[in-house]
Structure formats: structure tokens, C-alpha cells
Design a protein around this motif. Sequence first.
Motif, short mmCIF file in Angstrom:
data_model
loop_
_atom_site.label_atom_id
_atom_site.label_comp_id
_atom_site.label_asym_id
_atom_site.label_seq_id
_atom_site.Cartn_x
_atom_site.Cartn_y
_atom_site.Cartn_z
N GLU A 1 0.99 -1.02 -0.03
CA GLU A 1 0.02 -0.13 -0.24
C GLU A 1 0.88 1.23 0.15
O GLU A 1 0.32 2.13 -0.58
CB GLU A 1 -0.84 -0.05 1.31
N PHE A 2 2.11 1.22 0.74
CA PHE A 2 2.87 2.25 0.39
C PHE A 2 3.41 2.70 -0.93
O PHE A 2 3.30 3.83 -0.91
CB PHE A 2 4.09 2.06 1.61
N SER A 3 3.68 1.66 -1.58
CA SER A 3 4.34 2.03 -3.04
C SER A 3 3.03 2.53 -3.76
O SER A 3 3.03 3.25 -4.70
CB SER A 3 4.77 0.48 -3.88
N LYS A 4 1.64 2.00 -3.60
CA LYS A 4 0.68 2.59 -4.35
C LYS A 4 0.55 3.93 -3.97
O LYS A 4 0.24 4.88 -4.70
CB LYS A 4 -0.58 1.76 -3.79
N ARG B 1 0.83 9.94 -5.25
CA ARG B 1 1.44 11.17 -4.79
C ARG B 1 2.43 11.87 -5.79
O ARG B 1 2.21 12.90 -6.16
CB ARG B 1 2.13 10.82 -3.28
N VAL B 2 3.37 11.02 -6.32
CA VAL B 2 4.37 11.52 -7.13
C VAL B 2 3.94 11.70 -8.74
O VAL B 2 4.03 12.64 -9.25
CB VAL B 2 5.65 10.71 -7.02
N PHE B 3 3.26 10.46 -9.17
CA PHE B 3 2.90 10.47 -10.38
C PHE B 3 1.54 10.67 -10.99
O PHE B 3 0.80 10.82 -11.85
CB PHE B 3 3.04 9.05 -11.17
N LYS B 4 0.80 11.16 -9.82
CA LYS B 4 -0.80 11.45 -9.82
C LYS B 4 -1.71 9.99 -10.68
O LYS B 4 -2.37 10.52 -11.35
CB LYS B 4 -1.08 12.74 -10.89
N ALA B 5 -0.97 8.84 -10.39
CA ALA B 5 -1.58 7.78 -10.83
C ALA B 5 -2.93 7.53 -10.44
O ALA B 5 -3.40 7.80 -9.48
CB ALA B 5 -0.67 6.61 -10.60
N ASP B 6 -3.73 7.08 -11.41
CA ASP B 6 -5.12 6.54 -11.00
C ASP B 6 -5.15 5.55 -9.94
O ASP B 6 -4.75 4.65 -10.31
CB ASP B 6 -5.97 6.02 -12.39
N PRO B 7 -5.60 5.85 -8.93
CA PRO B 7 -5.70 4.75 -7.93
C PRO B 7 -6.53 3.32 -7.98
O PRO B 7 -6.37 2.31 -7.70
CB PRO B 7 -6.30 5.30 -6.62
N ASP B 8 -7.62 3.66 -9.02
CA ASP B 8 -8.50 2.52 -9.41
C ASP B 8 -7.69 1.66 -10.32
O ASP B 8 -8.12 0.43 -10.59
CB ASP B 8 -9.79 3.05 -10.04
N LYS B 9 -6.63 2.02 -10.74
CA LYS B 9 -5.79 1.24 -11.92
C LYS B 9 -4.89 0.56 -11.23
O LYS B 9 -4.34 -0.42 -11.72
CB LYS B 9 -5.07 2.15 -12.89
N ILE B 10 -4.71 0.65 -9.96
CA ILE B 10 -3.58 0.15 -9.31
C ILE B 10 -3.81 -1.14 -8.25
O ILE B 10 -4.65 -0.68 -7.39
CB ILE B 10 -2.50 0.89 -8.32
#
Length: 352
Positions: A147-150, A155-164
Motif C-alpha cells: 500500500e505504501f508503494s501505491k 502522490r508522485v505520478f498522480k496515478a489513477d488509484p483505481d488502476k493500481i
Amino acid sequence: MVIMKQYTINGRFFAKKLSGQERFAREMIAELDKICKPGEFEIVTPEYAKDIPEYKNIKVIKYGKVKSHFWEQINLWWYLVKNKKTGVNLCTTCPLLKPDINTIHDISMTVNKQWYNNLYGRMSRIWHEFMKFTTFHFAKKVFTVSEFSKSEMIRVFKADPDKICVLGNGWQHYNRVGTDETIFERVPRLKRKEYYFAASSLTPQKNFKWLKEVAQKNPDCTFAIAGKIEGLSTANDMDKKLDNVIYLGFVSDEEMKTLMANCKAFIHPALYEGFGITPMEAMSVGAELIISNAACLPEIYGKSSHYIDPHNSDVDLDKLLSEPVESADKVLNNYSWEKFAKKFYNELMEMN
């Protein structure tokens, strides 16, 4: 009519030395082979890859001779495009033009630029940052191991949380590793249950500077360190001047397991981790853990370990070890290759 989903696994890791991410890939595929149907998965490896296991349900295809990262960008990419396949990448790297499904274990190179400060490190960091940017913007699915990596990716890449999707690592592979007690004959300074042991690549993020400072302040304690200095960064804080620090360099898997099982405690003072599989291997053979309270480590190891501040080397190790911790079973029962392979499989089967 049900259409069978078909995935092509990036098998470049079979042509690389075995480290944490390659271990993850090998063990996940071994478990995946037990639950998938024939034809659902195939592995494409470079033609020069060796020592590839035989699988019951997963076909292995050797394709292309291009070396290094370029194999993924040329041979693998062309194979996927030509055969209209969906790629699955388990070790962070992927074809830039077709990331499809990628597993990114951590984003240390992006967050900790100062540690990758030689030419090779800077070039590798830039390459990996570009690949991660491509993954987070264009991949269909992203897997990670904590969960830390997610949270870092969001935080850093503004990645879509639903994709991870968060998976994890296991430790059961260590049951297949034997022991080598002759390590104590070759290194007679090591006395069973009288030394602190640490093992990893000697990179700044592993924070062996902390271990050196602790050793300086505890001259009556013996510390053994296994691992090589990596080319990605420098490890200038490590030297061989302390009488109570034994640098073992590379040790075999059998020697490593023996050293873990017989140490006073296994120390892992890392500043940044995506998961931290080495302490779990040590825990699986009965070692007490002294680990950093940074990054993902408290998430993974809960109350079953002794924690230190990786920025403060003023610590009484004997007092720390006297403090009670929960049973290691709480951690070991929660992490298994079988569990995460099933989750991985189900996630892929449910994709549109």
C-alpha cells in the motif's frame, strides 16, 4: 460463447541475475501455472535466456536476440504487436509503446534522486522515470507490492488509484533452500547467536551507514554484512576499518539461510523499500528482526518486529531485543505466493 483471455508474460527476467523482482516473477509464475488453463498465458523470453523451468499450462517461447533493455523495446514489442497480444510485465520494465499490464515494485529512483548520482545511476533513473510515466498514463492495469508503494505512485505520478492493484511477496521459496554450516568454519569470528546480521546490496537506500555508526558505538558487538556494492549508486559510507564489522561480500543462498537462522538478530535499517523481502526470509527461519520504521516496513511486518529510527543510531540493541513482539506467524500467514498469484489471476480474468 466465452472467449478465453490470453496474456503474454515478459520473460526477460530469465536472462537476468536473480534479485527481489526476479524472485517475485519466478514465484508468481510457478503458482500461476497451477491455477491457469492451458492457453491463457505464455512467456516470451530472449533466445539467450537459460535455465527456464518447465511449466504444465504455460508455454515458453524464445524470441529475439537483441540484448538488454532493447529486447523489450524491439523484440518483445514487435511480438506483441504482430500477434495482437496483451503483455504482462512483472519486473517494472516494459515496452514503452505497449505497457499494457505492468508491475512496479517501488519508485525509489524518482523519489530519491540523490542516491543515483553516478553516470550509470542517472541514466538508469531517467530511463525508469520515463517508463513509469508511460505505465501510469497508458497501461491498462498496474500492480505493486505494498500500500505504501501505491500511495507513492499516486502522490508522485498522480496515478489513477483505481488502476493500481496491491499484491505482495511470499517467503515459501525459502523452504526449498538448504543450509551450509561450513560458513562458520570459513569465518571463525562468527559465533552462533552472537552476531547481528544484515544482507542486501550495499546501496544508500539500504542505509548501511546506520549499521556502521551503531557498530562504532557498540565495539563489543559483532556485525556481519553480506552483499555487493551496486553500480547504480555509490556506497562511500562503507569501509573496512571497524574491527567488529565483518564484510562477507557475496554469499550463497545456503550460506545466507544459515547465517539468518543463527544470528542474534537480522538488521534491516532501510530508508526506502517497496516491500522488503529479505527480512521476511530471515523471519521464516526464526530470526528476530530489527528493522527501520520507514516506508512500507511497518505495514508489512506489523508488531512482529523491533523497530529503529533509520536516522538515529543511538540505540541500545540489547534493550530493544528485550521488548516483546507478536508472533512471526501473524506476518508469515498473511504473505504467500499462492495467495497473491490467485489475486493476480483473478484481476486479469476480470479485466475488460
